[in-house]
Design a protein around this motif. Structure first.
Motif, PDB file in Angstrom:
ATOM      1  N   ALA A 169     -43.899 -44.637 137.284  1.00 60.37           N
ATOM      2  CA  ALA A 169     -44.471 -43.445 137.922  1.00 60.37           C
ATOM      3  C   ALA A 169     -43.405 -42.705 138.720  1.00 60.37           C
ATOM      4  O   ALA A 169     -43.346 -41.468 138.708  1.00 60.37           O
ATOM      5  N   LEU A 170     -42.539 -43.452 139.398  1.00 61.10           N
ATOM      6  CA  LEU A 170     -41.466 -42.818 140.179  1.00 61.10           C
ATOM      7  C   LEU A 170     -40.475 -42.113 139.269  1.00 61.10           C
ATOM      8  O   LEU A 170     -40.052 -40.989 139.560  1.00 61.10           O
ATOM      9  N   SER A 172     -40.933 -40.805 136.266  1.00 56.50           N
ATOM     10  CA  SER A 172     -41.545 -39.587 135.739  1.00 56.50           C
ATOM     11  C   SER A 172     -41.586 -38.478 136.785  1.00 56.50           C
ATOM     12  O   SER A 172     -41.225 -37.324 136.525  1.00 56.50           O
ATOM     13  N   THR A 173     -42.001 -38.833 138.011  1.00 57.07           N
ATOM     14  CA  THR A 173     -42.116 -37.837 139.080  1.00 57.07           C
ATOM     15  C   THR A 173     -40.748 -37.360 139.540  1.00 57.07           C
ATOM     16  O   THR A 173     -40.561 -36.173 139.840  1.00 57.07           O
ATOM     17  N   ALA A 174     -39.780 -38.272 139.585  1.00 59.46           N
ATOM     18  CA  ALA A 174     -38.425 -37.909 140.004  1.00 59.46           C
ATOM     19  C   ALA A 174     -37.779 -36.942 139.014  1.00 59.46           C
ATOM     20  O   ALA A 174     -37.085 -36.000 139.419  1.00 59.46           O
ATOM     21  N   MET A 175     -38.016 -37.143 137.720  1.00 61.09           N
ATOM     22  CA  MET A 175     -37.463 -36.229 136.716  1.00 61.09           C
ATOM     23  C   MET A 175     -38.091 -34.843 136.848  1.00 61.09           C
ATOM     24  O   MET A 175     -37.417 -33.819 136.718  1.00 61.09           O
ATOM     25  N   SER A 176     -39.392 -34.818 137.118  1.00 63.45           N
ATOM     26  CA  SER A 176     -40.062 -33.537 137.355  1.00 63.45           C
ATOM     27  C   SER A 176     -39.500 -32.862 138.596  1.00 63.45           C
ATOM     28  O   SER A 176     -39.287 -31.644 138.628  1.00 63.45           O
ATOM     29  N   HIS A 177     -39.247 -33.648 139.624  1.00 62.12           N
ATOM     30  CA  HIS A 177     -38.641 -33.136 140.865  1.00 62.12           C
ATOM     31  C   HIS A 177     -37.275 -32.510 140.577  1.00 62.12           C
ATOM     32  O   HIS A 177     -36.957 -31.433 141.091  1.00 62.12           O
ATOM     33  N   ALA A 178     -36.489 -33.158 139.721  1.00 64.43           N
ATOM     34  CA  ALA A 178     -35.146 -32.660 139.407  1.00 64.43           C
ATOM     35  C   ALA A 178     -35.196 -31.321 138.691  1.00 64.43           C
ATOM     36  O   ALA A 178     -34.501 -30.369 139.076  1.00 64.43           O
ATOM     37  N   ASP A 204     -54.578 -29.717 129.234  1.00 66.13           N
ATOM     38  CA  ASP A 204     -55.281 -30.823 128.596  1.00 66.13           C
ATOM     39  C   ASP A 204     -56.191 -31.463 129.640  1.00 66.13           C
ATOM     40  O   ASP A 204     -56.303 -30.962 130.760  1.00 66.13           O
ATOM     41  N   PHE A 205     -56.853 -32.573 129.293  1.00 71.99           N
ATOM     42  CA  PHE A 205     -57.882 -33.102 130.173  1.00 71.99           C
ATOM     43  C   PHE A 205     -57.384 -34.207 131.106  1.00 71.99           C
ATOM     44  O   PHE A 205     -58.165 -34.856 131.794  1.00 71.99           O
ATOM     45  N   ARG A 206     -56.060 -34.426 131.147  1.00 73.22           N
ATOM     46  CA  ARG A 206     -55.479 -35.365 132.113  1.00 73.22           C
ATOM     47  C   ARG A 206     -54.978 -34.647 133.364  1.00 73.22           C
ATOM     48  O   ARG A 206     -54.551 -35.272 134.316  1.00 73.22           O
ATOM     49  N   THR A 207     -55.003 -33.320 133.336  1.00 74.79           N
ATOM     50  CA  THR A 207     -54.502 -32.526 134.464  1.00 74.79           C
ATOM     51  C   THR A 207     -55.407 -32.691 135.681  1.00 74.79           C
ATOM     52  O   THR A 207     -56.625 -32.654 135.560  1.00 74.79           O
ATOM     53  N   THR A 208     -54.799 -32.864 136.863  1.00 84.91           N
ATOM     54  CA  THR A 208     -55.588 -33.046 138.086  1.00 84.91           C
ATOM     55  C   THR A 208     -56.258 -31.744 138.507  1.00 84.91           C
ATOM     56  O   THR A 208     -55.813 -30.648 138.149  1.00 84.91           O
ATOM     57  N   THR A 209     -57.328 -31.878 139.281  1.00 82.89           N
ATOM     58  CA  THR A 209     -58.030 -30.690 139.788  1.00 82.89           C
ATOM     59  C   THR A 209     -57.097 -29.842 140.638  1.00 82.89           C
ATOM     60  O   THR A 209     -57.163 -28.610 140.616  1.00 82.89           O
ATOM     61  N   LEU A 210     -56.210 -30.489 141.380  1.00 85.31           N
ATOM     62  CA  LEU A 210     -55.259 -29.763 142.216  1.00 85.31           C
ATOM     63  C   LEU A 210     -54.419 -28.810 141.369  1.00 85.31           C
ATOM     64  O   LEU A 210     -54.288 -27.626 141.686  1.00 85.31           O
ATOM     65  N   CYS A 211     -53.855 -29.319 140.282  1.00 86.18           N
ATOM     66  CA  CYS A 211     -53.013 -28.483 139.417  1.00 86.18           C
ATOM     67  C   CYS A 211     -53.850 -27.436 138.666  1.00 86.18           C
ATOM     68  O   CYS A 211     -53.405 -26.308 138.461  1.00 86.18           O
ATOM     69  N   ARG A 232     -46.635 -38.354 139.192  1.00 88.31           N
ATOM     70  CA  ARG A 232     -46.847 -38.100 137.756  1.00 88.31           C
ATOM     71  C   ARG A 232     -47.289 -36.668 137.480  1.00 88.31           C
ATOM     72  O   ARG A 232     -47.914 -36.384 136.451  1.00 88.31           O
ATOM     73  N   CYS A 233     -46.982 -35.754 138.366  1.00 86.91           N
ATOM     74  CA  CYS A 233     -47.329 -34.341 138.154  1.00 86.91           C
ATOM     75  C   CYS A 233     -46.559 -33.791 136.954  1.00 86.91           C
ATOM     76  O   CYS A 233     -45.350 -33.975 136.838  1.00 86.91           O
ATOM     77  N   ARG A 234     -47.258 -33.105 136.054  1.00 85.17           N
ATOM     78  CA  ARG A 234     -46.621 -32.543 134.857  1.00 85.17           C
ATOM     79  C   ARG A 234     -46.528 -31.021 134.912  1.00 85.17           C
ATOM     80  O   ARG A 234     -46.136 -30.383 133.941  1.00 85.17           O
ATOM     81  N   SER A 235     -46.910 -30.441 136.040  1.00 83.48           N
ATOM     82  CA  SER A 235     -46.883 -28.986 136.160  1.00 83.48           C
ATOM     83  C   SER A 235     -45.452 -28.477 136.288  1.00 83.48           C
ATOM     84  O   SER A 235     -44.550 -29.203 136.689  1.00 83.48           O
TER      85      SER A 235
END
Length: 320
Positions: A169-170, A172-178, A204-211, A232-235
């Motif tokens: 999880a870290l 994935s999130t760290a790469m998104s952060h970069a 898609d249907f895995r996206t959080t309500t926040l995003c 794990r944010c994909r936005s």
């Protein structure tokens, strides 16, 4: 690329795991020992974890820096290919990108702090498993199984499995952060051409309500809920260029964005996309109660307040 990076980092941690298990088997602990005696024996385990996570962290940061450089190049090429004239864009120096990645917090912590926390949390779980197991009178071989997991459940039930899930999880999130930090720095460096940015959620249907609630919203440079906004944010983001009229040109045709339904108009946001889905899919994405409120006409942006997703009861109270 995120998946490839995750595999390489996890391969390193699996070597650490193997060394750690071998070390545990040599400690010969028993339930007659006091807690200080147990902790003293476990110092060799702590050393293995420290060295392993330090190596994995360096590998992760290397890939984060590579991804940031690539992201900036991609942004420049994409804008160039989207405009009828050549724009004189500034590329941020790699050393500046790298410094921003390491100095900007990810969910309140610096990357180095996240790696240190992962290391400490992993050790604490192992330490607790050993202490609890021995105090409860388990054999030391059973204690080791508590840490490694059992073959019957493909080693998914041990402390190591939880450590690995957190590490993935870290990564994935760290790469998104970069990559998102790279876009932010690039936008700021070209504020004579880029006047803002737009939030882009995954359709898609895995996206959080926040995003979901932020999808399609536009913000000024340096403001707004810049992704990743959760683990794990994909936005991601899209630059908002100064208008074609401001540049002395006519508007070009609209572009597209990807979704589960294939390429669709880039002007469609998550709210509009979800309204075209079946009731079953809407229930899957939001939950039955919230989906009913959504179908009554309430926009997704109202499902979040001050950066936090509202509960069903809070929504009902607000929307009457």
């Amino acid at each position: 690329y995120y998946s490839s990076t995750s595999k390489q980092v996890m391969d390193l941690l699996r070597v650490v795991e193997k060394d750690l298990v071998n070390q545990l088997k040599t400690l010969d602990l028993d339930n007659q020992m006091t807690i200080p005696q147990i902790d003293a024996r476990l110092e060799s385990v702590r050393a293995i974890l420290n060295e392993g996570y330090d190596l994995a962290g360096k590998e992760l940061i290397k890939h984060m820096n590579d991804a940031a450089e690539y992201e900036q190049e991609w942004q420049i090429k994409t804008i160039d290919s989207s405009t009828p004239i050549v724009l004189d864009m500034i590329a941020v120096a790699p050393v500046t990108l790298f410094a921003a990645i390491e100095s900007k917090p990810l969910q309140g912590k610096l990357i180095k702090e996240w790696i240190d926390k992962l290391d400490q949390d992993s050790y604490t779980r192992i330490q607790d498993a050993v202490r609890i197991g021995l105090v409860e009178g388990q054999s030391y071989s059973d204690v080791v199984k508590r840490i490694t997991g059992t073959k019957a459940l493909q080693y998914t039930d041990g402390v190591m499995a939880l450590n690995n899930r957190q590490a993935q999880a870290l990564v994935s999130t760290a790469m998104s952060h970069a990559t998102n930090t790279a876009t932010s720095e690039f936008y700021q460096a070209n504020d004579d051409l880029i006047k803002g940015w737009q939030f882009l959620a995954t359709l898609d249907f895995r996206t959080t309500t926040l995003c979901k609630s932020y999808d399609g919203q536009k913000f000024e440079l340096g403001k707004g809920p810049y992704p990743p906004i959760h683990i794990r944010c994909r936005s991601s983001t899209v630059p908002v260029l100064k208008s074609w009229k401001e540049m002395g040109m006519k508007d070009p045709p609209a572009g597209t964005r990807s979704s589960l339904d294939g390429q669709i108009s880039e002007t469609i946001n998550y709210d509009e996309w979800l309204r075209k889905q079946s009731h079953e899919k809407q229930n899957e994405a939001l939950g039955v109660g919230k989906a009913e409120i959504f179908r009554s006409g309430v926009k997704l942006e109202r499902f979040v307040e001050n950066g936090k997703e509202l509960t069903l009861e809070q929504l009902k109270k607000i929307e009457k």
